[in-house]
Design a protein around this motif. Sequence first.
Motif, PDB file in Angstrom:
ATOM      1  N   LEU A 177       1.198  -0.911  -0.267  1.00 14.73           N
ATOM      2  CA  LEU A 177      -0.017  -0.167  -0.538  1.00 14.73           C
ATOM      3  C   LEU A 177       0.525   1.161  -0.079  1.00 14.73           C
ATOM      4  CD1 LEU A 177      -3.143  -1.457   2.373  1.00 14.73           C
ATOM      5  CD2 LEU A 177      -3.148  -0.827   0.090  1.00 14.73           C
ATOM      6  N   ALA A 178       2.224   1.325   0.644  1.00 17.28           N
ATOM      7  CA  ALA A 178       3.067   2.051   0.387  1.00 17.28           C
ATOM      8  C   ALA A 178       3.539   2.211  -0.982  1.00 17.28           C
ATOM      9  CB  ALA A 178       3.939   2.611   1.382  1.00 17.28           C
ATOM     10  N   ALA A 210       3.742   3.885   4.826  1.00 19.67           N
ATOM     11  CA  ALA A 210       5.579   3.084   5.207  1.00 19.67           C
ATOM     12  C   ALA A 210       5.817   3.008   7.004  1.00 19.67           C
ATOM     13  CB  ALA A 210       5.610   4.030   4.657  1.00 19.67           C
ATOM     14  N   LEU A 211       5.227   3.993   7.623  1.00 17.62           N
ATOM     15  CA  LEU A 211       5.296   4.470   9.058  1.00 17.62           C
ATOM     16  C   LEU A 211       4.773   2.651   9.970  1.00 17.62           C
ATOM     17  CD1 LEU A 211       5.531   7.632  10.518  1.00 17.62           C
ATOM     18  CD2 LEU A 211       6.719   6.401  10.324  1.00 17.62           C
ATOM     19  N   LEU A 217       6.754  -4.410  11.088  1.00 16.56           N
ATOM     20  CA  LEU A 217       8.009  -5.363  11.137  1.00 16.56           C
ATOM     21  C   LEU A 217       9.377  -5.426  12.429  1.00 16.56           C
ATOM     22  CD1 LEU A 217       9.956  -6.573   8.582  1.00 16.56           C
ATOM     23  CD2 LEU A 217      11.660  -4.326   8.485  1.00 16.56           C
ATOM     24  N   GLY A 218       9.198  -4.343  13.236  1.00 18.11           N
ATOM     25  CA  GLY A 218       9.731  -4.134  14.542  1.00 18.11           C
ATOM     26  C   GLY A 218       9.288  -5.442  15.342  1.00 18.11           C
ATOM     27  N   VAL A 219       7.332  -5.319  15.700  1.00 23.69           N
ATOM     28  CA  VAL A 219       7.144  -6.428  15.965  1.00 23.69           C
ATOM     29  C   VAL A 219       7.427  -8.063  15.723  1.00 23.69           C
ATOM     30  CG1 VAL A 219       4.459  -7.559  16.873  1.00 23.69           C
ATOM     31  CG2 VAL A 219       4.852  -4.471  16.359  1.00 23.69           C
ATOM     32  N   ALA A 220       7.348  -7.776  14.188  1.00 23.84           N
ATOM     33  CA  ALA A 220       8.183  -9.158  13.974  1.00 23.84           C
ATOM     34  C   ALA A 220       9.224  -9.570  14.057  1.00 23.84           C
ATOM     35  CB  ALA A 220       7.889  -8.962  12.500  1.00 23.84           C
ATOM     36  N   PHE A 221      10.235  -9.013  14.713  1.00 26.03           N
ATOM     37  CA  PHE A 221      11.354  -9.170  14.615  1.00 26.03           C
ATOM     38  C   PHE A 221      11.191  -9.702  16.597  1.00 26.03           C
ATOM     39  CE2 PHE A 221      13.253  -7.432  11.156  1.00 26.03           C
ATOM     40  CZ  PHE A 221      14.592  -8.461  10.759  1.00 26.03           C
ATOM     41  N   TYR A 222      10.300  -8.416  17.337  1.00 24.10           N
ATOM     42  CA  TYR A 222      10.188  -9.144  18.299  1.00 24.10           C
ATOM     43  C   TYR A 222       9.690 -10.313  18.848  1.00 24.10           C
ATOM     44  CZ  TYR A 222       8.122  -8.869  23.065  1.00 24.10           C
ATOM     45  OH  TYR A 222       7.969  -9.207  24.867  1.00 24.10           O
ATOM     46  N   LEU A 276       9.772  -3.205  -1.821  1.00 27.27           N
ATOM     47  CA  LEU A 276       8.793  -2.362  -2.012  1.00 27.27           C
ATOM     48  C   LEU A 276       8.625  -0.376  -1.263  1.00 27.27           C
ATOM     49  CD1 LEU A 276       6.046  -5.039  -0.996  1.00 27.27           C
ATOM     50  CD2 LEU A 276       6.430  -4.394  -3.385  1.00 27.27           C
ATOM     51  N   LEU A 277       8.825  -0.579  -0.774  1.00 24.29           N
ATOM     52  CA  LEU A 277       9.081   1.231  -0.051  1.00 24.29           C
ATOM     53  C   LEU A 277      10.154   1.490  -0.730  1.00 24.29           C
ATOM     54  CD1 LEU A 277       9.615   0.220   3.843  1.00 24.29           C
ATOM     55  CD2 LEU A 277       7.420   0.626   2.798  1.00 24.29           C
TER      56      LEU A 277
END
Length: 466
Positions: A177-178, A210-211, A217-222, A276-277
Amino acid sequence: MQRMSTQHELCPECGHLGKAVGRRTVESLLRPEIRGSLQADDGFWFCRTPGCSIVYFRADSARSYTVDDLRVRVGQKQPGPPTPVCYCFGHTEEEIMDQVRDTGACAIAAEIAAKVRVGDCACETENPEGTCCLGNVRRAMKLATGDEGAPSIGAARSKAGRTGLWVQAGVLMTALLASACCWLPLALVGFGASAVGASAFFEEYRLPFALLTLGLLGVAFYLSYRPARGSTVAGVSGAPATAEDCCTVAGDSGPSRLQRWNRILLWPVTAGAIALLLFPDYVASLIGSAPTAMGREDAINLLVLPLSEGDELVERPADLAIELGNLKSVALSEVLPGGHGLRLELAEGDPLQAQADVLAVLQGQQVIANLVPAEWIRIPVTGMTCEACAVTIADAVWRVDGVGGVVVDADDGLLKVLAENEPFLLRAVADAVVATDYGIGPPETPRSDFSQDLSGLGCCTVDDLQ
């Protein structure tokens, strides 16, 4: 606590797999008058099969111990009240059932957690399995409350693993979407649909998407790399169990299989999201367009074009471009896209002499062509949001016969076309831009004295010099 083997042996009575237990557990739970029969230090197995009378056995010995040899009831083998589930603190399955029936909840888990935190548990010497009683407690709570009862640590981690996969899918979706302001117009135009409205809409929300992508992505890494937690009672906040704690759950220290898959998939998902971004920044190099070296914008340009649309100028236009480029009066010579013509940028000096030099080369090569004066014409374009828009417009304008150069600046919203300043040609360029669903403004030429500099130039062929 003694280290126990992780291998399994078969019970001599029921034939089911046994679970390894330490000598300390067996010795503590046998009746005092039987403890003297213990000879080995290790190698004992616990049989948990209901209905089987054997509790402990050794694979290399015919000696085994039954429910009658133990000083406690074995909940897995001796059904009927009272059925012990917590041997350290004396809680039974019936007690949990009654508490859930009367209050709709169970406080026993909280009581056990509080006692575990202060080190009061003694599962190794009180539980026939030699491991933490909390597994039995959780199973009893599930039985009492149904599927909504307290989940096991494995179930909780499995749920977290599934959540991680959904979060990674969300990362890719928001990244799409971004960058939709860029790839969506290309897709829509390719299918013949209008694109300018969608491009403007997604451009407005590009930064929030984008944000959101980076946040997910941060949640996925956590979720994928958070440290494994020790055993705690489900639904109760408490300190994790340590390696020395008898209530540590075996196998809970490492990542689950689903979590390992999350870690494997996370890196290509991250690479895809970043690609993509950044898509609007490199799409032009992927799609490709016919680049134009503008040179001096105020220079005089000549287009060497075939007499009729669709005709070939020469069989090898690159060779002709090189020969014309060697002329002192020609600063730049390049082949137009498709090989259907040349663009010449004249050096400073007499344009009429440059025309004569060019015609002399054409005569020598027996080339019959139109020699057309051209200038860079500026046309404002609305609706562009990124390089994909610029590529779409450039490709459309290049298809207009008589165009010798195209430069599109998406940031400034400007189209520069090298062509003869004729109304019919400008109308053809405008129609090509509008056909891609972008808006245009009135064209403007940078030089008012252009026609005076090129007086005498026009349609020139080999016959003009004869």
